[in-house]
Design an enzyme around this catalytic site. Structure first.
Site, PDB file in Angstrom:
ATOM      1  N   HIS A 170       0.748  -1.009   0.060  1.00 24.11           N
ATOM      2  CA  HIS A 170       0.248  -0.116   0.086  1.00 24.11           C
ATOM      3  C   HIS A 170       0.799   1.269   0.148  1.00 24.11           C
ATOM      4  O   HIS A 170       0.315   2.438   0.487  1.00 24.11           O
ATOM      5  CB  HIS A 170      -0.919   0.172   1.162  1.00 24.11           C
ATOM      6  CG  HIS A 170      -1.715  -1.252   1.457  1.00 24.11           C
ATOM      7  ND1 HIS A 170      -2.568  -1.965   0.508  1.00 24.11           N
ATOM      8  CD2 HIS A 170      -1.345  -2.200   2.604  1.00 24.11           C
ATOM      9  CE1 HIS A 170      -3.090  -2.996   0.861  1.00 24.11           C
ATOM     10  NE2 HIS A 170      -2.354  -3.133   2.168  1.00 24.11           N
ATOM     11  N   ARG A 171       2.053   1.195  -0.433  1.00 20.88           N
ATOM     12  CA  ARG A 171       3.112   2.251  -0.388  1.00 20.88           C
ATOM     13  C   ARG A 171       3.218   2.884   0.931  1.00 20.88           C
ATOM     14  O   ARG A 171       3.839   4.059   0.875  1.00 20.88           O
ATOM     15  CB  ARG A 171       2.653   3.388  -1.452  1.00 20.88           C
ATOM     16  CG  ARG A 171       2.149   3.055  -2.844  1.00 20.88           C
ATOM     17  CD  ARG A 171       2.440   3.871  -4.004  1.00 20.88           C
ATOM     18  NE  ARG A 171       1.960   2.890  -5.290  1.00 20.88           N
ATOM     19  CZ  ARG A 171       2.698   3.187  -5.993  1.00 20.88           C
ATOM     20  NH1 ARG A 171       3.585   3.944  -6.276  1.00 20.88           N
ATOM     21  NH2 ARG A 171       2.476   2.721  -7.261  1.00 20.88           N
ATOM     22  N   LEU A 172       3.013   1.956   1.822  1.00 21.23           N
ATOM     23  CA  LEU A 172       3.533   2.379   3.155  1.00 21.23           C
ATOM     24  C   LEU A 172       4.755   2.065   3.568  1.00 21.23           C
ATOM     25  O   LEU A 172       5.220   1.239   4.344  1.00 21.23           O
ATOM     26  CB  LEU A 172       2.393   1.833   4.400  1.00 21.23           C
ATOM     27  CG  LEU A 172       1.011   1.949   4.147  1.00 21.23           C
ATOM     28  CD1 LEU A 172       0.452   1.568   5.212  1.00 21.23           C
ATOM     29  CD2 LEU A 172       0.695   3.601   4.041  1.00 21.23           C
TER      30      LEU A 172
END
Ligand code: FMN
Length: 192
Positions: A170-172
């Protein structure tokens, strides 16, 4: 703390050596001369540790000239198969002559002759000119060891900042930043 950054770098490099299809030691080197215009190219890391990340090159090349004007650089490793990057920034110093000699002596004879034959970064009128220079160097050093050219040597980027970036769902993504103030290192996180 400093130990943590270098231990982590060693772990990531070991994984990159096991997973990358080629050149896990390849790193982008950014420099800027007196005019401030950044310039980048790939080089191969030939040594690393708290004392610096080492590469070898022609000191009269564009990068060599820029480092003579502004002895600071940034390095970037991107290990695609691991989805990781490491960013390193700091001051740059020359590798001592005896260390550069030892590394030059460890290279293949063909690479040694190439270092003599190449006027790195200067205009070349035709490939044949370069090949003729290479043949000339072969004759010049026939039957003897090839010494390190006076214009060829090593640089080490002495890290002040090392950032480890790793891909997360999640692009975290995770960013761990190690910074040095004098001899003291500290660690923190950055928003991705
Ligand atoms: C994977 C890779 C590794 C390279 N390693 C080196 C190196 O260790 N030293 C070097 O002088 N050039 C190396 N080169 C060539 C440089 O990227 C560059 O073309 C050359 O050094 C001239 O750069 P400059 O004109 O900015 O000085 C490498 C290129 C690639 C693609």
């Amino acid at each position: 703390m400093c130990g943590d950054a270098f231990k982590l770098f060693d772990e990531w490099l070991a994984e990159a050596r096991a997973s990358e299809p080629n050149d896990p030691e390849a790193m982008a080197l950014a420099t800027a001369g007196a005019d401030g215009q950044p310039s980048m190219r790939m080089v191969l890391m030939k040594g690393h540790g708290p004392g610096g990340f080492i590469f070898y090159t022609n000191e009269e090349s564009v990068k060599g000239q820029q480092l003579a004007e502004n002895a600071r650089a940034a390095l970037l490793f991107h290990w695609k198969s691991l989805r990781r990057q490491v960013r390193i920034e700091g001051a740059v110093e020359r590798v001592p002559a005896d260390q550069a000699d030892a590394y030059f002596a460890s290279r293949s004879r063909d690479s040694q002759l190439g270092a003599w034959a190449s006027d790195q970064s200067r205009p070349l009128d035709a490939r044949a000119t370069f090949e003729a220079r290479y043949d000339e160097m072969k004759r010049r050093f026939d039957g003897q060891d090839v010494p390190r050219p006076p214009h060829w040597g090593g640089y080490r980027v002495i890290p002040e900042r090392i950032e480890f970036w790793s891909d997360r769902p999640h692009r975290l993504h995770e960013r761990r930043l190690f910074t040095r103030d004098g001899e003291r290192w500290s660690e923190g996180l950055l928003y991705p």
